[in-house]
Structures are given as structure tokens and as C-alpha cells.
Scaffold this motif. Structure first.
Motif, mmCIF file in Angstrom:
data_model
loop_
_atom_site.group_PDB
_atom_site.id
_atom_site.type_symbol
_atom_site.label_atom_id
_atom_site.label_comp_id
_atom_site.label_asym_id
_atom_site.label_seq_id
_atom_site.Cartn_x
_atom_site.Cartn_y
_atom_site.Cartn_z
ATOM 1 N N GLY A 123 -15.410 -10.102 -74.388
ATOM 2 C CA GLY A 123 -16.145 -11.087 -73.859
ATOM 3 C C GLY A 123 -15.443 -11.336 -72.208
ATOM 4 N N GLU A 124 -14.438 -11.454 -71.882
ATOM 5 C CA GLU A 124 -13.856 -11.238 -70.659
ATOM 6 C C GLU A 124 -14.300 -10.064 -69.881
ATOM 7 O OE1 GLU A 124 -9.832 -11.802 -71.297
ATOM 8 O OE2 GLU A 124 -9.850 -13.884 -71.848
ATOM 9 N N ALA A 125 -14.271 -9.017 -70.487
ATOM 10 C CA ALA A 125 -14.595 -7.585 -69.734
ATOM 11 C C ALA A 125 -15.947 -7.591 -69.518
ATOM 12 C CB ALA A 125 -14.154 -6.268 -70.448
ATOM 13 N N PHE A 126 -17.076 -8.040 -70.290
ATOM 14 C CA PHE A 126 -18.401 -8.198 -69.833
ATOM 15 C C PHE A 126 -19.148 -9.395 -69.617
ATOM 16 C CE2 PHE A 126 -17.195 -4.378 -72.017
ATOM 17 C CZ PHE A 126 -17.869 -3.300 -71.215
ATOM 18 N N GLY A 127 -18.234 -10.439 -69.658
ATOM 19 C CA GLY A 127 -18.928 -11.782 -69.156
ATOM 20 C C GLY A 127 -19.701 -12.366 -70.256
ATOM 21 N N PHE A 128 -19.275 -12.495 -71.625
ATOM 22 C CA PHE A 128 -19.831 -13.157 -72.721
ATOM 23 C C PHE A 128 -19.059 -14.369 -72.766
ATOM 24 C CE2 PHE A 128 -21.105 -8.550 -73.808
ATOM 25 C CZ PHE A 128 -22.280 -8.579 -73.194
ATOM 26 N N GLN A 129 -19.864 -15.214 -73.585
ATOM 27 C CA GLN A 129 -19.203 -16.447 -73.951
ATOM 28 C C GLN A 129 -18.620 -16.288 -75.432
ATOM 29 O OE1 GLN A 129 -18.602 -19.485 -72.279
ATOM 30 N NE2 GLN A 129 -19.449 -18.608 -70.350
ATOM 31 N N VAL A 130 -17.507 -16.392 -75.710
ATOM 32 C CA VAL A 130 -16.924 -16.167 -77.179
ATOM 33 C C VAL A 130 -16.106 -17.347 -77.716
ATOM 34 C CG1 VAL A 130 -15.230 -14.800 -78.406
ATOM 35 C CG2 VAL A 130 -16.384 -13.685 -76.460
ATOM 36 N N ASN A 131 -16.502 -17.693 -78.855
ATOM 37 C CA ASN A 131 -15.722 -18.742 -79.665
ATOM 38 C C ASN A 131 -15.666 -18.421 -81.160
ATOM 39 O OD1 ASN A 131 -15.456 -21.341 -77.431
ATOM 40 N ND2 ASN A 131 -17.858 -20.617 -77.406
ATOM 41 N N TYR A 132 -14.609 -18.941 -81.648
ATOM 42 C CA TYR A 132 -14.224 -19.187 -82.846
ATOM 43 C C TYR A 132 -14.134 -20.333 -83.532
ATOM 44 C CZ TYR A 132 -11.916 -18.452 -87.439
ATOM 45 O OH TYR A 132 -11.414 -18.632 -88.929
ATOM 46 N N GLU A 133 -15.135 -20.486 -84.537
ATOM 47 C CA GLU A 133 -15.244 -21.779 -85.243
ATOM 48 C C GLU A 133 -14.771 -21.708 -86.520
ATOM 49 O OE1 GLU A 133 -19.106 -23.523 -85.024
ATOM 50 O OE2 GLU A 133 -19.268 -23.448 -82.761
ATOM 51 N N ALA A 134 -13.455 -22.249 -86.758
ATOM 52 C CA ALA A 134 -12.808 -22.036 -87.926
ATOM 53 C C ALA A 134 -13.640 -22.837 -89.189
ATOM 54 C CB ALA A 134 -11.377 -22.676 -87.823
ATOM 55 N N GLU A 135 -14.127 -24.073 -88.847
ATOM 56 C CA GLU A 135 -14.768 -24.909 -90.092
ATOM 57 C C GLU A 135 -15.933 -24.075 -90.565
ATOM 58 O OE1 GLU A 135 -15.762 -28.857 -88.728
ATOM 59 O OE2 GLU A 135 -13.518 -29.400 -88.258
ATOM 60 N N ARG A 136 -16.757 -23.361 -89.634
ATOM 61 C CA ARG A 136 -17.993 -22.573 -90.028
ATOM 62 C C ARG A 136 -17.545 -21.101 -90.523
ATOM 63 N NH1 ARG A 136 -22.108 -22.777 -85.288
ATOM 64 N NH2 ARG A 136 -23.389 -21.494 -86.920
ATOM 65 N N SER A 137 -16.412 -20.844 -90.111
ATOM 66 C CA SER A 137 -15.917 -19.366 -90.403
ATOM 67 C C SER A 137 -16.672 -18.529 -89.694
ATOM 68 C CB SER A 137 -15.867 -19.208 -92.068
ATOM 69 O OG SER A 137 -15.352 -18.035 -92.052
ATOM 70 N N ALA A 138 -16.898 -18.801 -88.364
ATOM 71 C CA ALA A 138 -17.911 -18.047 -87.514
ATOM 72 C C ALA A 138 -17.239 -17.668 -86.136
ATOM 73 C CB ALA A 138 -19.110 -18.832 -87.564
ATOM 74 N N VAL A 139 -17.606 -16.429 -85.640
ATOM 75 C CA VAL A 139 -17.405 -15.969 -84.477
ATOM 76 C C VAL A 139 -18.727 -16.383 -83.663
ATOM 77 C CG1 VAL A 139 -15.153 -14.714 -84.629
ATOM 78 C CG2 VAL A 139 -17.713 -13.736 -84.869
ATOM 79 N N ILE A 140 -18.623 -16.911 -82.507
ATOM 80 C CA ILE A 140 -20.146 -17.227 -81.781
ATOM 81 C C ILE A 140 -20.067 -16.283 -80.507
ATOM 82 C CG2 ILE A 140 -21.605 -19.006 -80.944
ATOM 83 C CD1 ILE A 140 -20.738 -19.413 -83.907
ATOM 84 N N ILE A 141 -20.839 -15.477 -80.233
ATOM 85 C CA ILE A 141 -21.072 -14.643 -78.928
ATOM 86 C C ILE A 141 -22.399 -14.978 -78.431
ATOM 87 C CG2 ILE A 141 -20.588 -12.261 -78.063
ATOM 88 C CD1 ILE A 141 -20.039 -12.562 -81.846
ATOM 89 N N SER A 142 -22.138 -15.028 -77.157
ATOM 90 C CA SER A 142 -23.567 -15.384 -76.315
ATOM 91 C C SER A 142 -23.446 -14.688 -74.975
ATOM 92 C CB SER A 142 -23.933 -16.915 -76.270
ATOM 93 O OG SER A 142 -22.960 -17.606 -75.473
ATOM 94 N N ASN A 143 -24.467 -14.402 -74.592
ATOM 95 C CA ASN A 143 -24.668 -13.755 -73.349
ATOM 96 C C ASN A 143 -24.512 -14.996 -72.014
ATOM 97 O OD1 ASN A 143 -26.070 -13.141 -70.660
ATOM 98 N ND2 ASN A 143 -26.818 -11.191 -71.750
ATOM 99 N N SER A 144 -23.692 -15.018 -71.237
ATOM 100 C CA SER A 144 -23.546 -16.051 -70.092
ATOM 101 C C SER A 144 -24.897 -16.413 -69.502
ATOM 102 C CB SER A 144 -22.392 -15.685 -69.438
ATOM 103 O OG SER A 144 -21.172 -15.909 -70.099
ATOM 104 N N ALA A 145 -25.339 -15.206 -69.276
ATOM 105 C CA ALA A 145 -26.696 -15.592 -68.265
ATOM 106 C C ALA A 145 -27.838 -16.176 -69.069
ATOM 107 C CB ALA A 145 -27.261 -14.154 -67.854
#
Length: 267
Positions: A123-145
Motif C-alpha cells: 500500500g505504501e509503495a504504490f499509494g493504495f489505501q489499506v485497512n484491516y477491519e477486525a470486526e468484519r475479519s477483512a482487509v480493505i484495499i482501494s486505489n487512492s485515485a
């Protein structure tokens, strides 16, 4: 069993322990990767290693990244369309981004033949938004643009009607047009149907309500010499897949049997 064999078994067990998929502590479920709002199916789940989430490289394919796995040297290369690249070696805690060394919180690893990379580093290397949501047991990745584009887009009618000083634009047409545009921006099907010249015409244009609209300006107004008045509305449209484009929609008005101006067509 000799000493070397014992050490080999211990080393193997230690390696397996580091790559066993870890389920989210709060839910007991396997971690689900969600990329740009879509759940990504993978034959290997993301794992948590020392508090860091690692995901299969192939789960990030929709982010327009290219991958190369050098099985001989155990090196993964990740590259985007702009030519930026990152290189990670199996179990090493140093990576390279465009040739510069970067320390990793968790190293690249392999699970069931699949290459897993530290998500936050990607995420940091290529500019993506990254979040880990424990309650949903999910990793959320999105294109910043894409995310910034969606945040910048707000549907609605933002037209300065005072700028439409044209003799062809009478009050009846303007009020009908305002209602039509508002119903499209609000996805109000019943109101949208009510502005048309008859009850059968709206069915040909209901598909327009699948998109989101931002109406910004009044364009040209003209008599098309067939009893219709053509009004162009300028704005933006966001499709169901999140793509935003400029749009010029033409609204055609004509008189109904009672002599009242109603919307006849949209092009």
C-alpha cells in the motif's frame, strides 16, 4: 533419529508455524480480501504474521499491478503501469523500491505455492489505501485515485437557472426540466416517469437512473423545427462501476394533446 534429522524436523515445524493462516481473533473467521469494494476469491487466505497482514499477490491483480516470481532466487517483483517497482525476497526483512532499500515489518512468504506479501508495504509503495477491519475479519484495499474521485463526486442539480435567459425556455418547461433532473439525481423513478409526455415513454429511459448525475450548467437551447425544443444539460455522470465522465444530455420537449409542454425524449 540422529541429531541432524531432529534439527531438520524442528526447522520444518518452525517454518510451518510461521505460515499457517491465522484467523481473526475477534471472529474466528478467515480473513477476506476486499479490493476496490469487491470481495476477491483466493485458494489461499491472507494471514497475520507478527501482527502484520500478508495477502496473496494475485488478490491485488485488479489494482493494475504486474507480478513476477523468480522461483530460483525466491524473489517477487511487483510493478505498476507507471514503472514503479518493488522487489521482495523470501523471508528477508529488507525490500527494494525503485532500487532503494526499505525495511519490512513482515517478510514475503509462500503458502501452498502462493506468494504472500506484506499488505501495508504494498500500500505504501504504490499509494493504495489499506485497512484491516477486525470486526468484519477483512482487509480493505482501494486505489487512492479512485477513492479521491468518488469523494469529489457529489450528485445533484447545481445549475444557475438565471443564466438560461432564452425566449424558448418558458416557465412550464423550466419547472418540468428541474423536476426531471432532480428525479435523475435522486433516482426517484415515480417522479421521473411523471415528467414525460405519456405513460409509455419513460420505460425507454429508466436505465439512465442506474447512474449518478451531477448537473452543472445549461447548454444550448434550440428549436429543432419539428415542434420540439432541444435543451442541452452539461454535467458529470458516475457509472455503477465508479467511473466518472463528462456528459451532455439533450432533453426534448414538445406539447401534449392538451397543449402543455412535456418531456418527450432524452438523448
Amino acid at each position: 533419529m540422529n541429531k541432524k534429522a531432529i534439527l531438520l524436523v524442528i526447522s520444518t515445524l518452525m517454518l510451518l508455524a510461521t505460515v499457517t493462516p491465522v484467523r481473526a481473533a475477534s471472529t474466528g473467521k478467515a480473513i477476506t480480501p476486499i479490493v476496490d469494494g469487491k470481495v476477491v476469491q483466493s485458494d489461499v487466505d491472507p494471514i497475520i504474521e507478527k501482527g502484520r497482514v500478508l495477502v496473496p499477490l494475485r488478490a491485488l491483480a485488479s489494482l493494475d499491478l504486474e507480478f513476477l516470481w523468480d522461483g530460483t532466487n525466491k524473489i517477487a517483483t511487483v510493478k505498476n503501469k507507471e514503472g514503479k517497482y518493488a522487489m521482495l525476497r523470501l523471508r528477508e526483512k529488507m525490500a527494494r523500491v525503485n532500487g532503494q532499500e526499505v525495511k519490512l515489518d513482515a517478510p514475503l512468504t509462500v503458502v501452498k505455492g502462493r506468494v504472500l506479501v506484506p499488505l501495508r508495504f504494498i500500500g505504501e509503495a504504490f499509494g493504495f489505501q489499506v485497512n484491516y477491519e477486525a470486526e468484519r475479519s477483512a482487509v480493505i484495499i482501494s486505489n487512492s485515485a479512485t477513492e479521491q474521485q468518488e469523494e469529489a463526486f457529489s450528485s445533484g442539480v447545481f445549475i444557475d437557472w438565471k443564466s438560461g435567459d432564452d425566449p424558448l425556455l418558458n416557465e412550464v418547461i423550466i419547472e418540468n426540466l428541474k423536476t426531471a433532473l432532480a428525479s435523475m439525481a435522486e433516482k426517484d423513478i415515480d417522479t421521473f416517469k411523471s415528467v414525460f409526455i405519456n405513460s409509455t415513454t419513460p420505460s425507454a429511459f429508466i436505465y439512465l437512473l442506474e447512474n449518478e448525475y451531477r448537473f452543472e450548467a445549461l447548454g444550448t437551447v434550440m428549436d429543432d423545427r419539428s415542434g420540439r425544443i432541444e435543451i442541452t444539460i452539461i454535467g458529470k455522470v458516475k457509472t455503477s462501476d465508479g467511473i466518472v465522465n463528462e456528459t451532455n444530455l439533450a432533453f426534448y420537449y414538445m406539447k401534449d394533446k392538451q397543449g402543455e409542454w412535456k418531456l418527450a425524449s432524452i438523448d
